[in-house]
Design a protein around this motif. Structure first.
Motif, PDB file in Angstrom:
ATOM      1  N   ALA A 477       0.827  -1.210   0.000  1.00 17.38           N
ATOM      2  CA  ALA A 477       0.000   0.000   0.000  1.00 17.38           C
ATOM      3  C   ALA A 477       0.859   1.255   0.000  1.00 17.38           C
ATOM      4  O   ALA A 477       0.490   2.269  -0.604  1.00 17.38           O
ATOM      5  CB  ALA A 477      -0.939   0.000   1.203  1.00 17.38           C
ATOM      6  N   ARG A 478       2.012   1.178   0.658  1.00 21.10           N
ATOM      7  CA  ARG A 478       2.911   2.336   0.674  1.00 21.10           C
ATOM      8  C   ARG A 478       3.396   2.662  -0.736  1.00 21.10           C
ATOM      9  O   ARG A 478       3.506   3.830  -1.128  1.00 21.10           O
ATOM     10  CB  ARG A 478       4.108   2.057   1.577  1.00 21.10           C
ATOM     11  CG  ARG A 478       5.049   3.253   1.756  1.00 21.10           C
ATOM     12  CD  ARG A 478       6.320   2.851   2.506  1.00 21.10           C
ATOM     13  NE  ARG A 478       6.000   2.182   3.763  1.00 21.10           N
ATOM     14  CZ  ARG A 478       6.905   1.549   4.495  1.00 21.10           C
ATOM     15  NH1 ARG A 478       8.164   1.462   4.086  1.00 21.10           N
ATOM     16  NH2 ARG A 478       6.551   0.971   5.629  1.00 21.10           N
ATOM     17  N   HIS A 479       3.655   1.623  -1.532  1.00 20.87           N
ATOM     18  CA  HIS A 479       4.075   1.841  -2.923  1.00 20.87           C
ATOM     19  C   HIS A 479       2.938   2.459  -3.744  1.00 20.87           C
ATOM     20  O   HIS A 479       3.174   3.334  -4.581  1.00 20.87           O
ATOM     21  CB  HIS A 479       4.519   0.522  -3.547  1.00 20.87           C
ATOM     22  CG  HIS A 479       5.795  -0.017  -2.979  1.00 20.87           C
ATOM     23  ND1 HIS A 479       6.965   0.696  -2.957  1.00 20.87           N
ATOM     24  CD2 HIS A 479       6.084  -1.217  -2.393  1.00 20.87           C
ATOM     25  CE1 HIS A 479       7.928  -0.023  -2.397  1.00 20.87           C
ATOM     26  NE2 HIS A 479       7.417  -1.192  -2.040  1.00 20.87           N
ATOM     27  N   ILE A 480       1.729   1.991  -3.517  1.00 22.77           N
ATOM     28  CA  ILE A 480       0.584   2.547  -4.239  1.00 22.77           C
ATOM     29  C   ILE A 480       0.405   4.019  -3.885  1.00 22.77           C
ATOM     30  O   ILE A 480       0.159   4.862  -4.761  1.00 22.77           O
ATOM     31  CB  ILE A 480      -0.694   1.751  -3.909  1.00 22.77           C
ATOM     32  CG1 ILE A 480      -0.543   0.300  -4.363  1.00 22.77           C
ATOM     33  CG2 ILE A 480      -1.918   2.396  -4.563  1.00 22.77           C
ATOM     34  CD1 ILE A 480      -1.668  -0.614  -3.899  1.00 22.77           C
ATOM     35  N   LEU A 481       0.537   4.339  -2.601  1.00 22.75           N
ATOM     36  CA  LEU A 481       0.424   5.725  -2.161  1.00 22.75           C
ATOM     37  C   LEU A 481       1.499   6.590  -2.802  1.00 22.75           C
ATOM     38  O   LEU A 481       1.224   7.725  -3.224  1.00 22.75           O
ATOM     39  CB  LEU A 481       0.526   5.792  -0.636  1.00 22.75           C
ATOM     40  CG  LEU A 481       0.405   7.179   0.006  1.00 22.75           C
ATOM     41  CD1 LEU A 481      -0.954   7.791  -0.294  1.00 22.75           C
ATOM     42  CD2 LEU A 481       0.633   7.088   1.511  1.00 22.75           C
ATOM     43  N   LYS A 482       2.707   6.062  -2.907  1.00 21.16           N
ATOM     44  CA  LYS A 482       3.794   6.825  -3.558  1.00 21.16           C
ATOM     45  C   LYS A 482       3.456   7.095  -5.025  1.00 21.16           C
ATOM     46  O   LYS A 482       3.706   8.196  -5.533  1.00 21.16           O
ATOM     47  CB  LYS A 482       5.111   6.073  -3.443  1.00 21.16           C
ATOM     48  CG  LYS A 482       6.292   6.811  -4.091  1.00 21.16           C
ATOM     49  CD  LYS A 482       7.605   6.091  -3.852  1.00 21.16           C
ATOM     50  CE  LYS A 482       8.751   6.797  -4.582  1.00 21.16           C
ATOM     51  NZ  LYS A 482       8.952   8.185  -4.109  1.00 21.16           N
ATOM     52  N   ALA A 483       2.866   6.129  -5.698  1.00 20.45           N
ATOM     53  CA  ALA A 483       2.485   6.328  -7.099  1.00 20.45           C
ATOM     54  C   ALA A 483       1.460   7.455  -7.222  1.00 20.45           C
ATOM     55  O   ALA A 483       1.545   8.297  -8.126  1.00 20.45           O
ATOM     56  CB  ALA A 483       1.925   5.028  -7.675  1.00 20.45           C
ATOM     57  N   TYR A 484       0.478   7.461  -6.323  1.00 17.55           N
ATOM     58  CA  TYR A 484      -0.513   8.539  -6.327  1.00 17.55           C
ATOM     59  C   TYR A 484       0.154   9.899  -6.119  1.00 17.55           C
ATOM     60  O   TYR A 484      -0.143  10.874  -6.825  1.00 17.55           O
ATOM     61  CB  TYR A 484      -1.541   8.312  -5.221  1.00 17.55           C
ATOM     62  CG  TYR A 484      -2.756   7.520  -5.617  1.00 17.55           C
ATOM     63  CD1 TYR A 484      -3.576   7.927  -6.659  1.00 17.55           C
ATOM     64  CD2 TYR A 484      -3.114   6.364  -4.920  1.00 17.55           C
ATOM     65  CE1 TYR A 484      -4.708   7.217  -7.016  1.00 17.55           C
ATOM     66  CE2 TYR A 484      -4.246   5.637  -5.258  1.00 17.55           C
ATOM     67  CZ  TYR A 484      -5.043   6.064  -6.312  1.00 17.55           C
ATOM     68  OH  TYR A 484      -6.171   5.361  -6.660  1.00 17.55           O
ATOM     69  N   GLU A 591      -5.423  -2.765 -11.854  1.00 18.81           N
ATOM     70  CA  GLU A 591      -4.789  -2.780 -13.172  1.00 18.81           C
ATOM     71  C   GLU A 591      -5.094  -1.501 -13.941  1.00 18.81           C
ATOM     72  O   GLU A 591      -4.237  -0.998 -14.691  1.00 18.81           O
ATOM     73  CB  GLU A 591      -5.253  -3.999 -13.977  1.00 18.81           C
ATOM     74  CG  GLU A 591      -4.793  -5.337 -13.389  1.00 18.81           C
ATOM     75  CD  GLU A 591      -3.278  -5.414 -13.224  1.00 18.81           C
ATOM     76  OE1 GLU A 591      -2.549  -4.852 -14.066  1.00 18.81           O
ATOM     77  OE2 GLU A 591      -2.819  -6.050 -12.247  1.00 18.81           O
ATOM     78  N   ARG A 592      -6.291  -0.946 -13.756  1.00 17.12           N
ATOM     79  CA  ARG A 592      -6.605   0.333 -14.405  1.00 17.12           C
ATOM     80  C   ARG A 592      -5.759   1.458 -13.809  1.00 17.12           C
ATOM     81  O   ARG A 592      -5.338   2.379 -14.530  1.00 17.12           O
ATOM     82  CB  ARG A 592      -8.101   0.631 -14.280  1.00 17.12           C
ATOM     83  CG  ARG A 592      -8.967  -0.272 -15.158  1.00 17.12           C
ATOM     84  CD  ARG A 592     -10.397   0.200 -15.220  1.00 17.12           C
ATOM     85  NE  ARG A 592     -11.157  -0.162 -14.021  1.00 17.12           N
ATOM     86  CZ  ARG A 592     -11.906  -1.247 -13.909  1.00 17.12           C
ATOM     87  NH1 ARG A 592     -11.979  -2.112 -14.924  1.00 17.12           N
ATOM     88  NH2 ARG A 592     -12.574  -1.511 -12.808  1.00 17.12           N
ATOM     89  N   LEU A 593      -5.516   1.402 -12.505  1.00 16.76           N
ATOM     90  CA  LEU A 593      -4.651   2.396 -11.865  1.00 16.76           C
ATOM     91  C   LEU A 593      -3.226   2.290 -12.412  1.00 16.76           C
ATOM     92  O   LEU A 593      -2.582   3.318 -12.699  1.00 16.76           O
ATOM     93  CB  LEU A 593      -4.657   2.194 -10.354  1.00 16.76           C
ATOM     94  CG  LEU A 593      -3.733   3.099  -9.538  1.00 16.76           C
ATOM     95  CD1 LEU A 593      -4.135   4.564  -9.688  1.00 16.76           C
ATOM     96  CD2 LEU A 593      -3.739   2.694  -8.066  1.00 16.76           C
ATOM     97  N   VAL A 594      -2.731   1.083 -12.562  1.00 15.27           N
ATOM     98  CA  VAL A 594      -1.389   0.886 -13.121  1.00 15.27           C
ATOM     99  C   VAL A 594      -1.313   1.491 -14.520  1.00 15.27           C
ATOM    100  O   VAL A 594      -0.335   2.181 -14.869  1.00 15.27           O
ATOM    101  CB  VAL A 594      -1.025  -0.610 -13.160  1.00 15.27           C
ATOM    102  CG1 VAL A 594       0.276  -0.836 -13.929  1.00 15.27           C
ATOM    103  CG2 VAL A 594      -0.898  -1.168 -11.741  1.00 15.27           C
ATOM    104  N   ASN A 595      -2.325   1.259 -15.319  1.00 15.10           N
ATOM    105  CA  ASN A 595      -2.346   1.810 -16.676  1.00 15.10           C
ATOM    106  C   ASN A 595      -2.323   3.336 -16.652  1.00 15.10           C
ATOM    107  O   ASN A 595      -1.650   3.980 -17.475  1.00 15.10           O
ATOM    108  CB  ASN A 595      -3.584   1.317 -17.427  1.00 15.10           C
ATOM    109  CG  ASN A 595      -3.578   1.740 -18.875  1.00 15.10           C
ATOM    110  OD1 ASN A 595      -2.759   1.284 -19.671  1.00 15.10           O
ATOM    111  ND2 ASN A 595      -4.504   2.633 -19.237  1.00 15.10           N
ATOM    112  N   ASP A 596      -3.054   3.928 -15.704  1.00 10.54           N
ATOM    113  CA  ASP A 596      -3.062   5.388 -15.603  1.00 10.54           C
ATOM    114  C   ASP A 596      -1.678   5.928 -15.250  1.00 10.54           C
ATOM    115  O   ASP A 596      -1.266   6.985 -15.746  1.00 10.54           O
ATOM    116  CB  ASP A 596      -4.074   5.843 -14.554  1.00 10.54           C
ATOM    117  CG  ASP A 596      -5.505   5.757 -15.059  1.00 10.54           C
ATOM    118  OD1 ASP A 596      -5.694   5.446 -16.251  1.00 10.54           O
ATOM    119  OD2 ASP A 596      -6.430   6.015 -14.267  1.00 10.54           O
ATOM    120  N   MET A 597      -0.961   5.226 -14.385  1.00  9.53           N
ATOM    121  CA  MET A 597       0.396   5.664 -14.052  1.00  9.53           C
ATOM    122  C   MET A 597       1.291   5.601 -15.299  1.00  9.53           C
ATOM    123  O   MET A 597       2.120   6.493 -15.529  1.00  9.53           O
ATOM    124  CB  MET A 597       0.974   4.791 -12.938  1.00  9.53           C
ATOM    125  CG  MET A 597       0.249   4.869 -11.604  1.00  9.53           C
ATOM    126  SD  MET A 597       0.180   6.518 -10.870  1.00  9.53           S
ATOM    127  CE  MET A 597      -1.539   6.942 -11.115  1.00  9.53           C
TER     128      MET A 597
END
Length: 880
Positions: A477-484, A591-597
């Protein structure tokens, strides 16, 4: 807090017995639906909670001196008392208890928690608008019907939305529509004005009453927004007038109709407030003040009097395209309960360092109004990809308090405002995704920091929230937050450093044309945006000029920004890559979030190389060395390569980039007819620019100088129109005088305009009351209007789509021929073309000194006639 006592009679008691998980309701008072709702929130989690707890929900007996919507939570052993300072406070106390339980897995809260919101109004908006105009209607004109808004009648959707707002500690929902009254009330004096049939009217009234009732249970007030002056189409047709016309005067008829509409609305829906937008459909500040004082406020008072009420529901004055401080100052003696609202950073999210003249307006309003609301508006630069950076939101809300003095928040959807309730995501089988399902974190972040902006170690909170949503561990989750947080910087930085505007007319994430980067002023840069919506800095055109003049640079620099954005994109993708195996919930959404990044990364690279290419073209501007143009070519080719990757990523994942799909959108290209709304559609535009540059390089280096300066332009031929207005005409030529009883004469003009029959106007009349041109034509025609380029108030201003929603109604927003006419003792003239179909027309010209150069059906070429002494701009290199 010694004056707080729990009133069990006005609340609920939930007992979690040690022998089971059933809920025992001791008693509740149906007159306090908010406490019942608060209890239902906790009840939904009872099966998973520890056994043996007793939770009591009540309202303080004496709350006169307590902060509104605050609460106290007390725990003694396994007894927990939630005491709201008022009924809504009980809901927020329940939310806090649940937050603790979800984060910690137990109810062993501190012995006492006392809290109250920092923002007094915390609301989100729903637009009853559409992506396109309805046939026969103008912008913002959307009657409430099942055909236009089938979702409006979906009660389950409304409950889901209101529950989300309540969970995020929101207390308001704003409904935006140009003229809602004709869909919700019927007037005795104007029965023909209703825009829906009787059956639909009854259905609308039942739905609106349902909505206000359900919202109130959750401590949420419904606030209806409307634009001024917009009339219902049946009313306008009945009297042979336009539904909206920015340049018309206020008349007794339209004032009476609007006043009675407001009065009827107040009587029908007693718990609703008003959000008043005086701008866009009225032209002058004087009209704004008169309309507020003599139509809107009297209409509300009429409704209150007819209802026997002595309270004053809130009026929120939107300080957009008006002088908010002046309107407030002149209105407060008539009505005390007026709040104010101003856009945070325009119609985009650009910075957490706002300031400038817009910041000063915010401070003036917040120093006087009891509640001043910061409006996070439209988010034109964030469409359509996911954006939810808690770090950015946190700092933005702190800036609202610190810089603007705001104590209220009005939040737009993160994307797709015009296509509510859906996102632009392309899902299998043609399904549509709900914004509240996709963008839950957007609402949650703004709601959290609107309640309290000063929080310590908040990353821990978001990591646990994301871990729960994606069914993963907190490290993932920390990695996801960093991506945001990394991706969250890209669009704000790019728009504030390179944007033509912060508004609807630009869709940033579709990119920009190279010609817009090398000569942004041709596309009408919205300078107020640059002054107020970010730290000091330089546009690319300014940066290159300073480089060549060896001048000192100031603030944010464009090349630094594109480098930073590429780095943000790289970090976002690196943070979120290779995590799929650790996701156990909402995998499709992940997976949609990954695509947006990935989309953000490709976009950042494409934009960077386009900027670098534009820099070389600007180097040519100052050096006239063609070698710089040759250097630009591979950079622009590389930009297009990244853009094609972006188009490939989006063609099967997104329906469109921007939800405003009308002629109001102009950057990077016009959205006329719903076109150029996908990345795939934009590829030929960017390739054409590159090919034109290559072609012009060949011309510049060829011996025969194919880029001849003696280019011929088609000469305008006078169109056969019947002029009904009583104006004299004069042939456009050197020495012609265009104003009655004035000596100013034409010195020079673009050759294609010579011979047109121009109208002879009265300068004083157009300056004071505007002008009206009435004529008939049997064929399509262009009326050529000349705007004097000067910022003095005496001159009419050309259309500005940031403040004039109908400013491109006739395709007149951009200049057709710039620097087209030079007159003695007058500023230079730009010619704009109003495109008009066969028929009878009445065109109200804006107030100010203005000219009408004539009528023609000839297709004239867009160009700079250079009668201002010549132009050194080089955007022509990207044109054939």
């Amino acid at each position: 807090m010694r004056n707080i006592r729990s009133i069990i009679a006005s609340g609920l008691v939930i007992a979690l017995s040690s022998c089971g998980t059933s809920v025992t309701k001791v008693e509740h008072n149906p007159a306090v639906p908010q406490t019942e709702y608060a209890a239902s929130l906790i009840n939904s989690y009872v099966p998973s909670m520890q056994k043996g707890y007793k939770i009591k929900i009540g309202v303080a007996e004496n709350h006169a001196d307590l902060p509104q919507e605050g609460f106290t939570i007390k725990r003694k052993g396994k007894t927990i008392n939630i005491i709201g300072n008022d009924a809504s406070g009980a809901i927020y106390g329940a939310n806090r208890l649940l937050e603790y339980y979800k984060l910690n897995g137990n109810l062993e809260i501190p012995t006492i928690i006392v809290d109250a919101p920092e923002m007094k109004i915390r609301g989100a908006c729903v637009g009853l608008q559409k992506t396109v105009y309805l046939p026969g209607h103008k912008v913002y004109e959307y009657p409430y019907t099942p055909e236009n808004f089938p979702w409006f009648y979906d009660k389950e959707l409304w409950i889901k939305y209101l529950d989300m707002l309540a969970a995020d500690n929101m207390n308001a929902v704003f409904l935006w529509n140009g003229h809602p009254f004709a869909s919700l009330v019927k007037l005795e004096d104007y029965p023909f004005a209703a825009e829906v049939d009787d059956a639909t009217m009854a259905k609308n009234q039942e739905m609106f009453s349902f909505l206000t009732t359900e919202a109130a249970k959750r401590g949420i007030r419904v606030i209806q927004m409307f634009y001024n002056i917009i009339l219902s189409k049946p009313f306008a047709d009945h009297y042979g007038i336009a539904t909206q016309d920015r340049n018309r005067p206020i008349t007794p008829l339209i004032s009476d109709y609007t006043r009675k509409s407001i009065s009827a609305f107040i009587q029908k829906y007693p718990n609703v407030g008003f959000l008043v937008c005086l701008g866009e459909a009225m032209a002058t500040i004087e009209d704004d003040v008169e309309w507020m004082k003599n139509t809107i406020i009297p209409g509300i008072k009429d409704g209150l009097k007819a209802s026997g009420r002595t309270d004053e529901p809130p009026i929120i004055l939107r300080s957009h395209d008006t002088d908010g401080p002046r309107v407030l100052r002149e209105s407060l003696p008539l009505y005390k309960n007026i709040y104010t609202m101003t856009k945070y950073t325009g119609e985009s999210l650009t910075t957490y360092e706002p300031g400038g003249p817009w910041g000063e307006t915010q401070r003036q309003l917040s120093s006087v109004a009891p509640i001043h609301i910061s409006n996070v508006h439209i988010l034109a630069n964030l469409e359509p990809w996911r954006w939810s950076s808690p770090a950015f939101v946190d700092k933005a809300v702190k800036a609202m308090h610190r810089v603007h003095g705001a104590n209220g928040l009005h939040l737009y959807p993160q994307a797709n405002y015009w296509d509510w309730p859906y996102t632009a995501d392309k899902l299998p089988n043609g399904e549509r995704q709900l914004q509240i399902d996709r963008d839950w974190m957007w609402y949650s972040a703004w709601g959290r920091y609107a309640w309290k902006s000063q929080r310590d170690n908040d990353n821990v909170y978001w990591q646990k929230v994301l871990a729960d949503y994606y069914g993963t561990d907190t490290l993932t989750a920390r990695h996801i937050l960093k991506a945001y947080d990394e991706s969250g910087e890209i669009a704000p930085k790019l728009i504030r450093r390179f944007g033509i505007t912060e508004g609807n007319r630009q869709c940033l994430l579709l990119g920009m044309k190279a010609s817009q980067l090398v000569n942004p002023y041709k596309y009408t840069v919205y300078e107020e945006f640059y002054q107020s919506c970010g730290p000091a800095g330089e546009k690319l055109i300014e940066y290159v000029e300073k480089e060549w003049k060896h001048e000192k640079h100031v603030g944010e620099l464009p090349l630094d920004i594109v480098d930073q954005c590429v780095e943000h994109g790289d970090k976002a993708v690196a943070a979120i890559s290779n995590l799929s195996d650790k996701i156990t919930k909402n995998k499709d959404e992940f997976e949609r979030l990954v695509n947006d990044m990935e989309c953000y990364k490709e976009f950042a690279y494409s934009f960077k190389y386009k900027v670098l290419g534009a820099q070389q073209v600007l180097n040519y501007k100052w050096s006239k060395d063609v070698e710089y143009l040759k250097k630009a070519v591979p950079l622009l080719e590389k930009s297009n390569e990244y853009y094609k990757k972006l188009a490939e990523r989006t063609k099967d994942t997104y329906l469109y980039a921007n939800s405003m799909q009308t002629s109001q959108r102009r950057i990077p290209v016009g959205g006329d007819g719903g076109k150029f709304k996908t990345w795939e559609e934009m590829i030929p535009v960017y390739e054409d620019e590159l090919n034109s540059l290559k072609s012009n390089i060949v011309k510049l280096t060829s011996p025969d100088d194919a880029n001849s300066k003696n280019e011929k332009y088609p000469k305008a031929v006078n169109a056969d129109v019947k002029l009904i207005s009583n104006y004299k005409t004069v042939t456009l030529t050197k020495g012609a005088k265009l104003f009655e009883n004035r000596d100013e004469a034409i010195d020079s003009l673009a050759p294609e305009l010579e011979g047109l029959k121009a109208l002879v106007l009265n300068r004083d009349t157009t300056r004071i009351v505007g002008g009206k041109v009435e004529f008939e034509t049997s064929k399509p025609v262009k009326m050529l209007v000349g705007f004097f380029i000067d910022d003095q108030n005496k001159f009419a201003s050309p259309p500005k789509l940031e403040t004039d929603a109908t400013g491109n109604e006739f395709g007149q927003a951009e200049a057709l021929i710039t620097n087209a006419i030079s007159m003695s003792n007058m500023p230079i003239v730009n010619i704009h073309a109003y495109h008009l179909n066969p028929g009878r027309h009445v065109i109200n010209l804006p107030k100010g000194i203005i000219m009408v150069a004539g009528f023609t059906a000839t297709d004239l070429k867009i160009r700079d006639a250079k009668l201002n002494g010549g132009s050194n701009e080089v955007d022509w290199l990207f044109m054939k």
